[in-house]
Scaffold this active site. Structure first.
Site, PDB file in Angstrom:
ATOM      1  N   GLY A   1       0.821  -1.207   0.000  1.00 29.83           N
ATOM      2  CA  GLY A   1       0.000   0.000   0.000  1.00 29.83           C
ATOM      3  C   GLY A   1       0.854   1.255   0.000  1.00 29.83           C
ATOM      4  O   GLY A   1       0.535   2.253  -0.664  1.00 29.83           O
TER       5      GLY A   1
ATOM      6  N   GLU B   1      10.804   0.474  -6.863  1.00 33.81           N
ATOM      7  CA  GLU B   1       9.371   0.521  -6.540  1.00 33.81           C
ATOM      8  C   GLU B   1       8.539  -0.240  -7.569  1.00 33.81           C
ATOM      9  O   GLU B   1       7.493   0.226  -8.035  1.00 33.81           O
ATOM     10  CB  GLU B   1       8.914   1.964  -6.376  1.00 33.81           C
ATOM     11  CG  GLU B   1       9.596   2.624  -5.179  1.00 33.81           C
ATOM     12  CD  GLU B   1       9.055   3.975  -4.828  1.00 33.81           C
ATOM     13  OE1 GLU B   1       7.862   4.228  -5.094  1.00 33.81           O
ATOM     14  OE2 GLU B   1       9.806   4.786  -4.272  1.00 33.81           O
TER      15      GLU B   1
END
Length: 390
Positions: free
Chosen positions: A243, A369
């Site tokens: 998240g 990421e």
């Protein structure tokens, strides 16, 4: 360069900004031009960054965790945070990493999953840039598959004992607090590890070719004893760190448009002043074709970022849409920088111009990421309903 920026806005996207958006954009752009741009070449060449000093300056601007509510944060729109990321990354991806790791990874972890006491203790100082945080998820043998992490925490009475290590951690050696994700008997949990705790050490990664104006570290945990209240209480499992990554990737999607725009603007100015065969190279058909293709691609990246900002502001954005943005925008920005370098010729391989510096930085952004391949599979899964990760 303002004239070049105006010419690159072929679709008049700036006309859609309201007064608050424009004021924010211009304020951050002026800070970038006055404080960051004159120094970035030397920071990059030296492989250094005055990160603590800059964090306080970013804090004074109100951009650290600006999209979060309360605790000294601005509560700004996601799309406004996107504008900031673009202006900062127009100078250098390492600088945007400083901002986004602080706000969208470290601060967001505490804001979304922490206790009220944890929020009160850490977030105001982090928003002001007086305290620096980092986000410890990636490990030497656990990158795209965070579920295979080896860092672990076991209970010992009321305490936790943390062992393991993390790799490629932005701001790691500078951090006053590290958000560390570890395997426990209860599943994966997040812990707040403070600088100076016995057994917690950090060393910087050197000899980098990319993101040189950024502090990148390894974290080591050797029987680090943590009190019970060091654990983030409000999340369990991979949905916690994932998240946070979804939150941070939004900044990347916007930030890379700034890197591509800066590379193209500097190339446009160069092409107008560089003379060959008796006229500026901007007047040759092949150069104009390259410039046209790059300018149209840039506007497509900016439109993607803007649409995702609208979805995020409306509370309707989904993880696969973030993957679409990172997949498209990082790849597109990297393509623009590579093509722009070809127009600059030999000048393009020096730090006199920002183009190749942006390109080598984006090589890292392409991977971190969530690698480009991982986002490909996220999109593929959304299209087919079939998971191809394993």
């Amino acid at each position: 360069m303002s004239d070049a920026l105006d010419r690159l806005d072929l679709l008049d996207l700036d006309d859609e900004l309201d007064c608050d958006d424009r004021l924010l954009r211009d304020t951050v752009r002026k800070f970038a031009d006055d404080r960051l741009r004159p120094n970035i070449r030397q920071w990059f060449e030296d492989g250094t960054l005055p990160a603590r000093e800059l964090a306080q300056e970013f804090g004074s601007l109100g951009v650290l965790g600006m999209h979060l509510e309360g605790y000294g944060c601005q509560g700004a729109k996601a799309s406004q945070y996107g504008l900031v990321c673009a202006e900062v990354e127009a100078v250098d991806s390492g600088l945007r990493s400083l901002v986004s790791v602080q706000g969208s990874l470290a601060m967001y972890s505490i804001w979304a999953y922490g206790s009220e006491e944890q929020k009160q203790r850490w977030l105001p100082g982090m928003a002001a840039g007086e305290l620096i945080g980092c986000f410890g998820l990636t490990e030497p043998d656990s990158g795209s598959d965070p579920g295979s992490m080896r860092t672990n925490a076991r209970r010992d009475g009321d305490d936790w004992v943390l062992n393991g290590g993390k790799m490629w951690i932005t701001n790691g050696s500078l951090s006053d607090v590290a958000v560390v994700w570890a395997r426990t008997d209860e599943g994966i949990r997040g812990f707040l590890v403070e600088q100076g705790m016995p057994g917690f050490t950090a060393t910087d990664v050197h000899h980098k070719i990319s993101l040189r104006a950024s502090v990148t570290s390894q974290l080591f945990f050797d029987d680090v004893r943590l009190p019970a209240d060091a654990m983030l209480p409000n999340v369990r499992g991979l949905k916690g760190p994932l998240g946070c990554l979804t939150e941070a990737r939004f900044g990347i999607i916007n930030g890379v448009t700034g890197a591509a725009r800066d590379a193209l603007a500097s190339t446009l100015e160069y092409a107008g002043s560089r003379t060959q065969f008796g006229k500026p190279i901007a007047g040759f058909q092949l150069t104009q074709r390259k410039l046209a293709e790059m300018a149209v691609q840039l506007q497509q990246l900016q439109l993607t970022a803007r649409r995702l900002g609208e979805l995020k502001d409306a509370g309707r954005i989904k993880p696969h849409q973030i993957s679409v943005g990172k997949f498209a925008n990082v790849r597109g920005a990297l393509e623009i920088c590579r093509e722009a370098r070809s127009i600059l010729g030999g000048s393009g391989i020096t730090t006199e111009y920002p183009v190749l510096r942006h390109a080598v930085n984006l090589e890292t952004v392409y991977t971190y990421e969530g690698t480009h391949e991982v986002h490909t599979l996220v999109i593929g899964s959304q299209l087919t309903g079939l998971d191809a990760f394993r």
